[in-house]
Scaffold this motif. Structure first.
Motif, PDB file in Angstrom:
ATOM      1  N   PRO A  14       0.779  -1.355   0.055  1.00  0.00           N
ATOM      2  CA  PRO A  14       0.016   0.022   0.014  1.00  0.00           C
ATOM      3  C   PRO A  14       0.843   1.283  -0.092  1.00  0.00           C
ATOM      4  CG  PRO A  14      -0.857  -1.499   1.351  1.00  0.00           C
ATOM      5  CD  PRO A  14       0.404  -2.104   1.209  1.00  0.00           C
ATOM      6  N   ASP A  15       2.066   1.046   0.633  1.00  0.00           N
ATOM      7  CA  ASP A  15       2.971   2.420   0.673  1.00  0.00           C
ATOM      8  C   ASP A  15       3.668   2.566  -0.739  1.00  0.00           C
ATOM      9  OD1 ASP A  15       4.878   0.572   0.650  1.00  0.00           O
ATOM     10  OD2 ASP A  15       5.634   1.408   2.898  1.00  0.00           O
ATOM     11  N   ALA A  16       3.382   1.681  -1.669  1.00  0.00           N
ATOM     12  CA  ALA A  16       4.103   1.817  -2.995  1.00  0.00           C
ATOM     13  C   ALA A  16       5.526   0.984  -3.039  1.00  0.00           C
ATOM     14  CB  ALA A  16       4.291   3.095  -3.787  1.00  0.00           C
ATOM     15  N   SER A  17       5.982   0.434  -1.799  1.00  0.00           N
ATOM     16  CA  SER A  17       7.119  -0.039  -1.864  1.00  0.00           C
ATOM     17  C   SER A  17       6.838  -1.687  -2.502  1.00  0.00           C
ATOM     18  CB  SER A  17       7.844  -0.443  -0.531  1.00  0.00           C
ATOM     19  OG  SER A  17       6.753  -1.210   0.364  1.00  0.00           O
ATOM     20  N   VAL A  18       7.968  -2.139  -3.134  1.00  0.00           N
ATOM     21  CA  VAL A  18       7.829  -3.288  -3.962  1.00  0.00           C
ATOM     22  C   VAL A  18       8.706  -4.442  -3.647  1.00  0.00           C
ATOM     23  CG1 VAL A  18       8.139  -4.291  -6.542  1.00  0.00           C
ATOM     24  CG2 VAL A  18       7.492  -1.863  -5.941  1.00  0.00           C
ATOM     25  N   LEU A  19       8.151  -5.338  -3.339  1.00  0.00           N
ATOM     26  CA  LEU A  19       9.143  -6.570  -2.553  1.00  0.00           C
ATOM     27  C   LEU A  19       9.078  -7.655  -3.899  1.00  0.00           C
ATOM     28  CD1 LEU A  19       7.294  -6.997   0.984  1.00  0.00           C
ATOM     29  CD2 LEU A  19       9.526  -5.729   0.174  1.00  0.00           C
ATOM     30  N   PRO A  20      10.130  -8.454  -3.921  1.00  0.00           N
ATOM     31  CA  PRO A  20      10.192  -9.513  -4.923  1.00  0.00           C
ATOM     32  C   PRO A  20       9.707 -10.746  -4.190  1.00  0.00           C
ATOM     33  CG  PRO A  20      12.328  -9.084  -3.780  1.00  0.00           C
ATOM     34  CD  PRO A  20      11.367  -7.893  -3.445  1.00  0.00           C
ATOM     35  N   ILE A  21       8.754 -11.453  -4.985  1.00  0.00           N
ATOM     36  CA  ILE A  21       8.363 -12.751  -4.620  1.00  0.00           C
ATOM     37  C   ILE A  21       8.553 -13.807  -5.856  1.00  0.00           C
ATOM     38  CG2 ILE A  21       6.575 -11.646  -3.036  1.00  0.00           C
ATOM     39  CD1 ILE A  21       4.490 -12.500  -5.262  1.00  0.00           C
ATOM     40  N   SER A  22       8.383 -15.067  -5.537  1.00  0.00           N
ATOM     41  CA  SER A  22       8.355 -15.827  -6.319  1.00  0.00           C
ATOM     42  C   SER A  22       6.880 -16.565  -6.527  1.00  0.00           C
ATOM     43  CB  SER A  22       9.475 -17.138  -6.301  1.00  0.00           C
ATOM     44  OG  SER A  22       8.983 -17.946  -4.996  1.00  0.00           O
ATOM     45  N   ALA A  23       6.636 -17.255  -7.566  1.00  0.00           N
ATOM     46  CA  ALA A  23       5.430 -17.803  -7.779  1.00  0.00           C
ATOM     47  C   ALA A  23       5.510 -19.098  -8.480  1.00  0.00           C
ATOM     48  CB  ALA A  23       4.231 -16.716  -8.538  1.00  0.00           C
ATOM     49  N   GLU A  24       5.088 -20.202  -8.014  1.00  0.00           N
ATOM     50  CA  GLU A  24       5.337 -21.532  -8.568  1.00  0.00           C
ATOM     51  C   GLU A  24       3.719 -21.970  -9.107  1.00  0.00           C
ATOM     52  OE1 GLU A  24       6.255 -25.970  -7.402  1.00  0.00           O
ATOM     53  OE2 GLU A  24       7.360 -24.270  -6.390  1.00  0.00           O
ATOM     54  N   LEU A  25       3.755 -22.005 -10.064  1.00  0.00           N
ATOM     55  CA  LEU A  25       2.227 -22.657 -10.666  1.00  0.00           C
ATOM     56  C   LEU A  25       2.411 -24.104 -10.881  1.00  0.00           C
ATOM     57  CD1 LEU A  25       2.776 -19.524 -11.745  1.00  0.00           C
ATOM     58  CD2 LEU A  25       0.866 -19.993 -13.373  1.00  0.00           C
ATOM     59  N   SER A  26       1.300 -24.588 -10.801  1.00  0.00           N
ATOM     60  CA  SER A  26       1.003 -26.162 -10.970  1.00  0.00           C
ATOM     61  C   SER A  26      -0.120 -26.644 -11.625  1.00  0.00           C
ATOM     62  CB  SER A  26       1.437 -27.134  -9.756  1.00  0.00           C
ATOM     63  OG  SER A  26       0.695 -26.770  -8.390  1.00  0.00           O
ATOM     64  N   PHE A  27      -0.309 -27.622 -12.147  1.00  0.00           N
ATOM     65  CA  PHE A  27      -1.525 -27.998 -12.929  1.00  0.00           C
ATOM     66  C   PHE A  27      -1.486 -29.600 -12.604  1.00  0.00           C
ATOM     67  CE2 PHE A  27      -3.630 -29.473 -16.800  1.00  0.00           C
ATOM     68  CZ  PHE A  27      -4.860 -28.992 -16.543  1.00  0.00           C
ATOM     69  N   ASP A  28      -2.854 -30.071 -12.400  1.00  0.00           N
ATOM     70  CA  ASP A  28      -2.837 -31.310 -12.276  1.00  0.00           C
ATOM     71  C   ASP A  28      -4.147 -31.915 -13.146  1.00  0.00           C
ATOM     72  OD1 ASP A  28      -3.592 -34.049 -11.691  1.00  0.00           O
ATOM     73  OD2 ASP A  28      -3.796 -33.553  -9.352  1.00  0.00           O
ATOM     74  N   ALA A  29      -3.811 -32.431 -14.176  1.00  0.00           N
ATOM     75  CA  ALA A  29      -4.798 -32.908 -15.023  1.00  0.00           C
ATOM     76  C   ALA A  29      -6.068 -33.606 -14.577  1.00  0.00           C
ATOM     77  CB  ALA A  29      -4.411 -33.922 -16.274  1.00  0.00           C
ATOM     78  N   ALA A  30      -6.080 -34.204 -13.360  1.00  0.00           N
ATOM     79  CA  ALA A  30      -7.054 -34.774 -12.577  1.00  0.00           C
ATOM     80  C   ALA A  30      -8.013 -33.725 -12.101  1.00  0.00           C
ATOM     81  CB  ALA A  30      -6.674 -35.654 -11.451  1.00  0.00           C
ATOM     82  N   ASP A  31      -7.619 -32.418 -12.057  1.00  0.00           N
ATOM     83  CA  ASP A  31      -8.355 -31.235 -11.665  1.00  0.00           C
ATOM     84  C   ASP A  31      -8.136 -30.206 -12.712  1.00  0.00           C
ATOM     85  OD1 ASP A  31      -9.744 -29.299 -10.338  1.00  0.00           O
ATOM     86  OD2 ASP A  31      -8.393 -29.109  -8.687  1.00  0.00           O
ATOM     87  N   PRO A  32      -8.556 -30.257 -13.985  1.00  0.00           N
ATOM     88  CA  PRO A  32      -8.242 -29.680 -15.202  1.00  0.00           C
ATOM     89  C   PRO A  32      -8.616 -28.251 -15.091  1.00  0.00           C
ATOM     90  CG  PRO A  32      -9.852 -31.074 -15.748  1.00  0.00           C
ATOM     91  CD  PRO A  32      -9.645 -31.362 -14.315  1.00  0.00           C
TER      92      PRO A  32
END
Length: 117
Positions: free
Chosen positions: A6-24
Motif C-alpha cells: 500500500p505504501d508503493a514499496s515493492v517486494l520481490p516474490i516467487s510464484a510457482e504454478l502447478s496444474f494437475d490434469a485430474a483437476d483440469p
C-alpha cells in the motif's frame, strides 16, 4: 514477480504454478516472499483469458482479476511470458473444452459414494 504494498514499496516474490490434469479447471499458485507463503487456487480459464485482457477489460469479476499491463503499481506484477508458456503446457495436457472428460471417473466415484452414504 513483485508484490506492491500500500505504501508503493515493492517486494520481490516467487510464484510457482502447478496444474494437475485430474483437476483440469484449477491452477495452483504458490507465492513465496521473504517471510511468508500463500497458496491461491484460480481457474485455468481465468488465467488464459487474463493473458489476452487489458486494463479496460480485465478477466474475472471477483477478488482476482487478471490483465496485461506495463504499470507496476498493481498488487502483483510479473512478466507474461512464463504464464503464456504455463497455459500452453496445460493445454497440451488437457485442451480447453475437454476438462469434463478428465473428470468423468472422479464424478462417477463421487456419485457412487453419495448413493452409498
Amino acid at each position: 514477480m513483485h508484490l506492491v504494498l500500500p505504501d508503493a514499496s515493492v517486494l520481490p516474490i516467487s510464484a510457482e504454478l502447478s496444474f494437475d490434469a485430474a483437476d483440469p479447471y484449477t491452477v495452483r499458485i504458490v507465492f513465496t516472499g521473504t517471510h511468508s507463503t500463500s497458496t491461491w487456487l484460480i481457474g485455468r480459464e481465468l488465467l488464459a483469458h487474463g493473458l489476452l485482457a487489458d486494463t479496460g477489460s480485465p478477466a474475472g469479476t471477483g477478488d482476482v482479476r487478471i490483465w496485461r499491463d506495463e504499470d507496476p503499481s498493481y498488487l502483483l506484477a510479473g512478466p507474461a511470458e512464463p504464464f503464456v508458456r504455463f497455459v500452453d503446457a496445460t493445454v497440451a495436457l488437457v485442451p480447453f473444452g475437454q476438462e469434463s472428460d478428465q473428470m468423468e471417473d472422479e464424478i462417477s466415484r463421487l456419485i457412487v459414494t453419495l448413493l452409498d452414504a
